[in-house]
Design a protein around this motif. Structure first.
Motif, PDB file in Angstrom:
ATOM      1  N   PRO A  25       0.674  -1.293  -0.067  1.00 48.37           N
ATOM      2  CA  PRO A  25       0.120  -0.047  -0.096  1.00 48.37           C
ATOM      3  C   PRO A  25       0.792   1.298   0.131  1.00 48.37           C
ATOM      4  O   PRO A  25       1.786   1.382   0.778  1.00 48.37           O
ATOM      5  CB  PRO A  25      -0.827  -0.194   1.311  1.00 48.37           C
ATOM      6  N   TRP A  26       0.456   2.081  -1.134  1.00 46.67           N
ATOM      7  CA  TRP A  26       1.443   3.367  -1.274  1.00 46.67           C
ATOM      8  C   TRP A  26       0.731   4.644  -0.180  1.00 46.67           C
ATOM      9  O   TRP A  26       0.126   5.232  -0.692  1.00 46.67           O
ATOM     10  CB  TRP A  26       1.383   3.697  -2.514  1.00 46.67           C
ATOM     11  N   ASP A  27       1.142   4.294   1.026  1.00 41.93           N
ATOM     12  CA  ASP A  27       0.478   5.245   1.969  1.00 41.93           C
ATOM     13  C   ASP A  27       1.202   6.642   2.121  1.00 41.93           C
ATOM     14  O   ASP A  27       2.226   6.779   1.682  1.00 41.93           O
ATOM     15  CB  ASP A  27       0.191   4.473   3.468  1.00 41.93           C
ATOM     16  N   GLY A  28       0.607   7.506   3.128  1.00 36.96           N
ATOM     17  CA  GLY A  28       1.330   8.662   3.372  1.00 36.96           C
ATOM     18  C   GLY A  28       0.676   9.838   2.420  1.00 36.96           C
ATOM     19  O   GLY A  28       1.543  10.877   2.733  1.00 36.96           O
ATOM     20  N   ALA A  70      -8.660   2.719  -5.249  1.00 36.09           N
ATOM     21  CA  ALA A  70      -8.386   3.691  -4.137  1.00 36.09           C
ATOM     22  C   ALA A  70      -9.275   3.058  -3.114  1.00 36.09           C
ATOM     23  O   ALA A  70     -10.529   2.660  -3.143  1.00 36.09           O
ATOM     24  CB  ALA A  70      -8.887   4.985  -4.571  1.00 36.09           C
ATOM     25  N   TYR A  71      -8.512   2.893  -1.972  1.00 39.20           N
ATOM     26  CA  TYR A  71      -9.233   2.872  -0.527  1.00 39.20           C
ATOM     27  C   TYR A  71      -8.724   3.661   0.597  1.00 39.20           C
ATOM     28  O   TYR A  71      -7.606   4.168   0.448  1.00 39.20           O
ATOM     29  CB  TYR A  71      -9.122   1.269  -0.185  1.00 39.20           C
ATOM     30  N   PRO A  72      -9.374   4.016   1.654  1.00 37.65           N
ATOM     31  CA  PRO A  72      -8.871   4.711   2.824  1.00 37.65           C
ATOM     32  C   PRO A  72      -7.414   4.133   3.264  1.00 37.65           C
ATOM     33  O   PRO A  72      -7.156   3.016   3.497  1.00 37.65           O
ATOM     34  CB  PRO A  72      -9.734   4.502   3.971  1.00 37.65           C
ATOM     35  N   ASP A  73      -6.506   5.215   3.525  1.00 35.00           N
ATOM     36  CA  ASP A  73      -5.306   4.833   3.960  1.00 35.00           C
ATOM     37  C   ASP A  73      -5.540   4.602   5.465  1.00 35.00           C
ATOM     38  O   ASP A  73      -5.690   5.869   6.212  1.00 35.00           O
ATOM     39  CB  ASP A  73      -4.337   6.217   3.756  1.00 35.00           C
ATOM     40  N   PRO A  74      -5.086   3.435   5.870  1.00 37.69           N
ATOM     41  CA  PRO A  74      -5.273   3.200   7.481  1.00 37.69           C
ATOM     42  C   PRO A  74      -4.329   4.259   8.407  1.00 37.69           C
ATOM     43  O   PRO A  74      -4.792   4.640   9.405  1.00 37.69           O
ATOM     44  CB  PRO A  74      -4.963   1.730   7.674  1.00 37.69           C
ATOM     45  N   THR A  75      -3.273   4.632   7.906  1.00 38.89           N
ATOM     46  CA  THR A  75      -2.587   5.105   8.812  1.00 38.89           C
ATOM     47  C   THR A  75      -2.962   6.813   9.194  1.00 38.89           C
ATOM     48  O   THR A  75      -2.496   7.347  10.117  1.00 38.89           O
ATOM     49  CB  THR A  75      -1.031   5.725   7.987  1.00 38.89           C
ATOM     50  N   GLN A  76      -3.910   7.225   8.354  1.00 41.49           N
ATOM     51  CA  GLN A  76      -4.685   8.502   8.853  1.00 41.49           C
ATOM     52  C   GLN A  76      -5.395   8.198  10.173  1.00 41.49           C
ATOM     53  O   GLN A  76      -5.824   9.200  11.024  1.00 41.49           O
ATOM     54  CB  GLN A  76      -5.691   9.155   7.946  1.00 41.49           C
ATOM     55  N   PHE A  77      -5.738   7.124  10.808  1.00 40.15           N
ATOM     56  CA  PHE A  77      -6.740   7.043  11.908  1.00 40.15           C
ATOM     57  C   PHE A  77      -5.796   6.189  13.180  1.00 40.15           C
ATOM     58  O   PHE A  77      -6.201   5.814  14.088  1.00 40.15           O
ATOM     59  CB  PHE A  77      -7.767   5.879  11.547  1.00 40.15           C
ATOM     60  N   SER A  81       0.992   7.014  14.323  1.00 34.66           N
ATOM     61  CA  SER A  81       1.579   6.986  12.855  1.00 34.66           C
ATOM     62  C   SER A  81       2.059   8.528  12.569  1.00 34.66           C
ATOM     63  O   SER A  81       1.250   9.315  13.042  1.00 34.66           O
ATOM     64  CB  SER A  81       0.624   6.652  11.857  1.00 34.66           C
ATOM     65  N   HIS A  82       3.175   8.661  12.078  1.00 36.98           N
ATOM     66  CA  HIS A  82       3.538  10.061  11.401  1.00 36.98           C
ATOM     67  C   HIS A  82       2.515  10.524  10.341  1.00 36.98           C
ATOM     68  O   HIS A  82       2.457  11.750  10.376  1.00 36.98           O
ATOM     69  CB  HIS A  82       4.840   9.643  10.741  1.00 36.98           C
ATOM     70  N   TYR A  83       1.674   9.592   9.959  1.00 42.04           N
ATOM     71  CA  TYR A  83       0.714  10.188   8.934  1.00 42.04           C
ATOM     72  C   TYR A  83      -0.856  10.545   9.690  1.00 42.04           C
ATOM     73  O   TYR A  83      -1.766  10.493   8.743  1.00 42.04           O
ATOM     74  CB  TYR A  83       0.469   9.165   7.901  1.00 42.04           C
ATOM     75  N   PHE A  84      -0.884  10.092  10.934  1.00 40.82           N
ATOM     76  CA  PHE A  84      -2.114  10.414  11.796  1.00 40.82           C
ATOM     77  C   PHE A  84      -2.872  11.635  11.154  1.00 40.82           C
ATOM     78  O   PHE A  84      -2.001  12.752  11.499  1.00 40.82           O
ATOM     79  CB  PHE A  84      -1.992  10.010  13.288  1.00 40.82           C
ATOM     80  N   ASP A  85      -4.116  11.602  11.191  1.00 41.16           N
ATOM     81  CA  ASP A  85      -4.767  12.846  10.690  1.00 41.16           C
ATOM     82  C   ASP A  85      -6.083  12.974  11.537  1.00 41.16           C
ATOM     83  O   ASP A  85      -7.014  12.265  11.276  1.00 41.16           O
ATOM     84  CB  ASP A  85      -5.089  13.030   9.278  1.00 41.16           C
ATOM     85  N   GLY A  86      -6.189  13.648  12.716  1.00 44.18           N
ATOM     86  CA  GLY A  86      -7.222  13.492  13.727  1.00 44.18           C
ATOM     87  C   GLY A  86      -8.355  14.330  13.140  1.00 44.18           C
ATOM     88  O   GLY A  86      -9.509  13.685  13.660  1.00 44.18           O
ATOM     89  N   LYS A  87      -8.418  14.974  12.159  1.00 42.04           N
ATOM     90  CA  LYS A  87      -9.295  15.643  11.524  1.00 42.04           C
ATOM     91  C   LYS A  87     -10.098  14.963  10.397  1.00 42.04           C
ATOM     92  O   LYS A  87     -11.155  15.116   9.976  1.00 42.04           O
ATOM     93  CB  LYS A  87      -9.005  17.110  11.047  1.00 42.04           C
ATOM     94  N   SER A  88      -9.574  13.602  10.066  1.00 41.74           N
ATOM     95  CA  SER A  88     -10.202  12.750   9.132  1.00 41.74           C
ATOM     96  C   SER A  88     -11.399  12.161   9.745  1.00 41.74           C
ATOM     97  O   SER A  88     -11.022  11.337  10.851  1.00 41.74           O
ATOM     98  CB  SER A  88      -9.176  11.865   8.617  1.00 41.74           C
ATOM     99  N   ASP A  89     -12.377  11.930   9.234  1.00 43.09           N
ATOM    100  CA  ASP A  89     -13.669  11.212   9.728  1.00 43.09           C
ATOM    101  C   ASP A  89     -13.824  10.049   9.281  1.00 43.09           C
ATOM    102  O   ASP A  89     -13.711   9.534   8.052  1.00 43.09           O
ATOM    103  CB  ASP A  89     -15.017  12.137   8.980  1.00 43.09           C
ATOM    104  N   PRO A  90     -13.764   8.852  10.116  1.00 40.06           N
ATOM    105  CA  PRO A  90     -13.746   7.541   9.474  1.00 40.06           C
ATOM    106  C   PRO A  90     -14.842   7.174   8.669  1.00 40.06           C
ATOM    107  O   PRO A  90     -14.801   6.271   7.841  1.00 40.06           O
ATOM    108  CB  PRO A  90     -13.777   6.747  10.927  1.00 40.06           C
ATOM    109  N   GLU A  91     -16.004   7.896   8.839  1.00 35.74           N
ATOM    110  CA  GLU A  91     -17.219   7.724   8.051  1.00 35.74           C
ATOM    111  C   GLU A  91     -17.072   8.225   6.530  1.00 35.74           C
ATOM    112  O   GLU A  91     -17.738   7.904   5.329  1.00 35.74           O
ATOM    113  CB  GLU A  91     -18.524   8.333   8.488  1.00 35.74           C
ATOM    114  N   ASN A  92     -16.005   9.035   6.176  1.00 37.89           N
ATOM    115  CA  ASN A  92     -15.707  10.087   5.120  1.00 37.89           C
ATOM    116  C   ASN A  92     -14.449  10.125   5.114  1.00 37.89           C
ATOM    117  O   ASN A  92     -13.887  11.378   5.094  1.00 37.89           O
ATOM    118  CB  ASN A  92     -16.587  11.107   5.149  1.00 37.89           C
ATOM    119  N   PRO A  93     -13.376   9.079   4.990  1.00 35.05           N
ATOM    120  CA  PRO A  93     -12.007   9.333   4.997  1.00 35.05           C
ATOM    121  C   PRO A  93     -11.437  10.363   4.280  1.00 35.05           C
ATOM    122  O   PRO A  93     -11.732  10.131   2.803  1.00 35.05           O
ATOM    123  CB  PRO A  93     -11.482   7.977   4.725  1.00 35.05           C
TER     124      PRO A  93
END
Length: 150
Positions: A25-28, A70-77, A81-93
């Motif tokens: 997975p090409w994440d980040g 394309a599918y949701p990048d799990p590192t945002q949740f 993770s260095h790539y964590f994004d607290g503002k990303s909504d799991p219902e709408n990644p």
DNA sequence: GCCAACGTTGGC
DNA sequence: GCCAACGTTGGC
């Protein structure tokens, strides 16, 4: 089929890592323009240049295939993770990724220095002022020129 | 909606 | 480590 270039810092993930893993997975990706291309413009089966950035010898080093939708990048949740994004909504990644599959390494790295000076690559995005996009499209003509250099 | 401040990218 | 470029944030 469309062509792409995707950057990675080899210290974080290199072409040899992808060769070992096969598919990854090409994440980040945390840039909206890049996200939109991943979501809307890439197609399974497209091919991409693996480019080593932010390193001693920036260069095109391999070829890979876009291997998933394309599918949701799990590192945002992932709070760790260095790539964590607290503002990303799991219902709408907010951030998406695709799997990429190793095809082959280039016979030798084609360096940024060569790419910068080669005729026909004046419009190559890597050579544009202020180029910062980590993913961008490559034309068939540019693709052929670059692979002709290896 | 403007824009200054700030953060990140990435070559050198 | 420096710095240019440029995206994002937040006050107003």
């Amino acid at each position: 089929m469309a062509y792409w270039l995707m950057k990675s810092e080899p210290d974080a993930y290199s072409i040899d890592d992808l060769k070992r893993d096969g598919t990854e997975p090409w994440d980040g990706i945390r840039n909206y323009q890049a996200r939109n291309m991943i979501r809307d413009d890439m197609k399974v089966g497209d091919e991409a240049i693996f480019y080593h950035s932010s390193c001693k010898v920036p260069a095109a080093v391999g070829i890979m295939r876009i291997a998933s939708e394309a599918y949701p990048d799990p590192t945002q949740f992932d709070a760790n993770s260095h790539y964590f994004d607290g503002k990303s909504d799991p219902e709408n990644p907010r951030w998406l990724l695709r799997d990429v599959a190793f095809i082959r390494k280039l016979n030798r790295p084609v360096t940024l220095k060569e790419l910068k000076t080669h005729p026909g690559l004046e419009e190559f995005q890597l050579n544009k002022r202020g180029n910062r996009l980590s993913i961008f499209p490559v034309t068939a003509e540019q693709w052929d020129i670059i692979l002709g250099l290896e």
